[in-house]
Scaffold this motif. Sequence first.
Motif, PDB file in Angstrom:
ATOM      1  N   ASN A  63      13.857 -24.691  -6.678  1.00  0.00           N
ATOM      2  CA  ASN A  63      13.304 -24.189  -5.417  1.00  0.00           C
ATOM      3  C   ASN A  63      13.654 -22.707  -5.267  1.00  0.00           C
ATOM      4  O   ASN A  63      14.423 -22.161  -6.066  1.00  0.00           O
ATOM      5  CB  ASN A  63      13.840 -25.007  -4.217  1.00  0.00           C
ATOM      6  CG  ASN A  63      15.360 -25.036  -4.199  1.00  0.00           C
ATOM      7  OD1 ASN A  63      16.008 -24.001  -4.011  1.00  0.00           O
ATOM      8  ND2 ASN A  63      15.938 -26.204  -4.424  1.00  0.00           N
ATOM      9  N   GLY A  64      13.128 -22.098  -4.217  1.00  0.00           N
ATOM     10  CA  GLY A  64      13.337 -20.662  -4.022  1.00  0.00           C
ATOM     11  C   GLY A  64      14.767 -20.318  -3.648  1.00  0.00           C
ATOM     12  O   GLY A  64      15.278 -19.252  -4.000  1.00  0.00           O
ATOM     13  N   THR A  65      15.421 -21.203  -2.919  1.00  0.00           N
ATOM     14  CA  THR A  65      16.808 -20.965  -2.529  1.00  0.00           C
ATOM     15  C   THR A  65      17.711 -20.958  -3.761  1.00  0.00           C
ATOM     16  O   THR A  65      18.578 -20.089  -3.909  1.00  0.00           O
ATOM     17  CB  THR A  65      17.276 -22.053  -1.533  1.00  0.00           C
ATOM     18  OG1 THR A  65      16.311 -22.136  -0.481  1.00  0.00           O
ATOM     19  CG2 THR A  65      18.633 -21.730  -0.956  1.00  0.00           C
ATOM     20  N   SER A  89      14.438 -13.032   8.260  1.00  0.00           N
ATOM     21  CA  SER A  89      13.941 -13.693   7.061  1.00  0.00           C
ATOM     22  C   SER A  89      14.120 -15.181   7.284  1.00  0.00           C
ATOM     23  O   SER A  89      14.654 -15.613   8.310  1.00  0.00           O
ATOM     24  CB  SER A  89      14.731 -13.249   5.823  1.00  0.00           C
ATOM     25  OG  SER A  89      14.184 -13.835   4.650  1.00  0.00           O
ATOM     26  N   THR A  93      17.631 -16.829   2.706  1.00  0.00           N
ATOM     27  CA  THR A  93      18.022 -15.540   2.136  1.00  0.00           C
ATOM     28  C   THR A  93      19.526 -15.331   2.306  1.00  0.00           C
ATOM     29  O   THR A  93      20.247 -15.081   1.337  1.00  0.00           O
ATOM     30  CB  THR A  93      17.247 -14.394   2.834  1.00  0.00           C
ATOM     31  OG1 THR A  93      15.853 -14.669   2.764  1.00  0.00           O
ATOM     32  CG2 THR A  93      17.544 -13.056   2.196  1.00  0.00           C
ATOM     33  N   ASP A 160      14.001 -10.734  -2.893  1.00  0.00           N
ATOM     34  CA  ASP A 160      13.570 -12.022  -2.347  1.00  0.00           C
ATOM     35  C   ASP A 160      12.061 -11.900  -2.158  1.00  0.00           C
ATOM     36  O   ASP A 160      11.570 -11.388  -1.154  1.00  0.00           O
ATOM     37  CB  ASP A 160      14.271 -12.341  -1.023  1.00  0.00           C
ATOM     38  CG  ASP A 160      13.822 -13.707  -0.468  1.00  0.00           C
ATOM     39  OD1 ASP A 160      12.781 -14.215  -0.923  1.00  0.00           O
ATOM     40  OD2 ASP A 160      14.507 -14.245   0.432  1.00  0.00           O
ATOM     41  N   ALA A 162       9.982 -14.462  -2.182  1.00  0.00           N
ATOM     42  CA  ALA A 162       9.510 -15.823  -1.922  1.00  0.00           C
ATOM     43  C   ALA A 162       8.144 -15.853  -1.240  1.00  0.00           C
ATOM     44  O   ALA A 162       7.370 -16.779  -1.425  1.00  0.00           O
ATOM     45  CB  ALA A 162      10.533 -16.577  -1.070  1.00  0.00           C
ATOM     46  N   GLN A 163       7.845 -14.825  -0.441  1.00  0.00           N
ATOM     47  CA  GLN A 163       6.568 -14.817   0.289  1.00  0.00           C
ATOM     48  C   GLN A 163       5.546 -13.892  -0.354  1.00  0.00           C
ATOM     49  O   GLN A 163       4.497 -13.650   0.229  1.00  0.00           O
ATOM     50  CB  GLN A 163       6.815 -14.397   1.749  1.00  0.00           C
ATOM     51  CG  GLN A 163       7.755 -15.347   2.480  1.00  0.00           C
ATOM     52  CD  GLN A 163       7.812 -15.101   3.975  1.00  0.00           C
ATOM     53  OE1 GLN A 163       7.116 -14.253   4.512  1.00  0.00           O
ATOM     54  NE2 GLN A 163       8.640 -15.865   4.661  1.00  0.00           N
ATOM     55  N   SER A 184       9.646 -18.522  -4.337  1.00  0.00           N
ATOM     56  CA  SER A 184       9.540 -19.921  -3.950  1.00  0.00           C
ATOM     57  C   SER A 184       8.099 -20.358  -4.180  1.00  0.00           C
ATOM     58  O   SER A 184       7.167 -19.583  -3.956  1.00  0.00           O
ATOM     59  CB  SER A 184       9.884 -20.085  -2.468  1.00  0.00           C
ATOM     60  OG  SER A 184       9.495 -21.378  -2.025  1.00  0.00           O
ATOM     61  N   LYS A 189       3.904 -21.811   0.451  1.00  0.00           N
ATOM     62  CA  LYS A 189       3.740 -20.469  -0.117  1.00  0.00           C
ATOM     63  C   LYS A 189       2.346 -20.307  -0.747  1.00  0.00           C
ATOM     64  O   LYS A 189       1.651 -21.275  -0.993  1.00  0.00           O
ATOM     65  CB  LYS A 189       4.848 -20.193  -1.140  1.00  0.00           C
ATOM     66  CG  LYS A 189       6.264 -20.400  -0.561  1.00  0.00           C
ATOM     67  CD  LYS A 189       6.636 -19.375   0.505  1.00  0.00           C
ATOM     68  CE  LYS A 189       7.682 -19.840   1.475  1.00  0.00           C
ATOM     69  NZ  LYS A 189       9.064 -19.665   1.131  1.00  0.00           N
TER      70      LYS A 189
HETATM   71  C1  LIG Z   1      10.568 -19.885   1.458  1.00  0.00           C
HETATM   72  C2  LIG Z   1      11.582 -18.820   1.410  1.00  0.00           C
HETATM   73  C3  LIG Z   1      12.811 -18.956   0.738  1.00  0.00           C
HETATM   74  C4  LIG Z   1      13.316 -20.255   0.197  1.00  0.00           C
HETATM   75  O1  LIG Z   1      12.483 -20.918  -0.674  1.00  0.00           O
HETATM   76  P1  LIG Z   1      12.601 -22.520  -0.840  1.00  0.00           P
HETATM   77  O2  LIG Z   1      11.685 -22.790  -1.987  1.00  0.00           O
HETATM   78  O3  LIG Z   1      12.138 -23.134   0.432  1.00  0.00           O
HETATM   79  O4  LIG Z   1      14.016 -22.847  -1.142  1.00  0.00           O
HETATM   80  C5  LIG Z   1      13.640 -17.851   0.653  1.00  0.00           C
HETATM   81  N1  LIG Z   1      13.318 -16.686   1.209  1.00  0.00           N
HETATM   82  C6  LIG Z   1      12.159 -16.508   1.889  1.00  0.00           C
HETATM   83  C7  LIG Z   1      11.845 -15.180   2.475  1.00  0.00           C
HETATM   84  C8  LIG Z   1      11.267 -17.578   2.034  1.00  0.00           C
HETATM   85  O5  LIG Z   1      10.141 -17.406   2.729  1.00  0.00           O
END
Ligand SMILES: *Cc1c(COP(=O)(O)O)cnc(C)c1O
Length: 376
Positions: A63-65, A89, A93, A160, A162-163, A184, A189
Amino acid sequence: MTPAFTIPYVNFPGQYREMRQEILSAVEGVFTRGDYILGEEVSAFESSFAALCGVQFAVSVANGTDALMLALKVLGVGPGDEVITVPNSFIATAASIALVGAQPVFVDVDEDFLMDPTLVEKAITSRTKVIMPVHLTGRCVDMDPVLSLAKEKGLKVVEDAAQSVGSFYKGRPAGSLGILGCFSLHPLKNLNAAGDAGIISTNDFGLAEKLKLFRNHGLINREESAFWGHNSRLDTIQAAVLNRRMPRLKEVIRRRRMIAEKYRHALNPFVTCPRDISEEGLHTYHVFIVQSDQRDSLKEYLAQRGVETKIHYPIPIHLQKAAAGVGYKGGSFPVCERQAKRMLSLPIHPLLTDKDVTQVIEAVIDFHKKGCGAMA
Ligand SMILES: *Cc1c(COP(=O)(O)O)cnc(C)c1O
């Protein structure tokens, strides 16, 4: 009573209907081969994701985390270290920093909800190891000043992103700007799996190799483990889904950008819309945030008109209970705190029809014209 939204914020069933055959046959392939863990679809996805980011390597994780956490770990960040990031955020993060034992240090954001690069230098101490800018909403942070400051001070930059899959900053893709880029692929997303998924981009061969060990128990082969590692792999089934969705990403982004243009042109007289940044990069509009002094009544009015909206994010991270020990208080980050009260995310998913978009626009305009928005 839950309101029935005629225009929901996301539409997962619609997304599935569009790709049903492709998704089902891809998943069936995984079942047929039985390569559930680190199967062939995983490395195929990593290659195409690296190409998307314009980097040499991409290492997928659960996952993104975890992408953020493992990125910090592989750089040796731990107790006693500080990582500079922003309070506006998703909670993950800052959580990723705290969970490796380091201290999150926040700097305020600018008018575009992004790390204000002019505030970073003052936040650097002898303990600072990493700067973690967040490319929130699908737009990249102004990275040149961040990167040159990091270089001058000997700090690493972890994005980061993720978005911001597919976003660009001055011609360079998100994920290619820092030493490591963390993404992520969560269902919400722009490039999404059917569950949790994440990936890390890099041009550093050594870090990529070490990340592959970190995500898999530190195993250098079936029997031998070099160090304590995590179990954080991307499922082959998720990779199979992602490989089918990847070719559509360009169209997803094109459609989101088109809707954003319509919103901006029609709504700017009534609410503050995100700036057009076509001069300096590519905004992929993971989120389209408008700002209004009457945010709560606007949200309520839109709900009555069948339009579902969200707030990203109503509680700044430094004011979360989880962050109580970090040492900030209300007033620490005035720009972020003010935005948290004024921001509203309009639906912008690619399955919205032109008619849906018009309906959202009309509802926002009606709110202001009918005086529903008059200050009490
Ligand atoms: C979604 C997101 C994450 C975490 O991603 P996960 O896949 O949900 O663990 C981290 N940082 C930002 C800015 C996000 O939008």
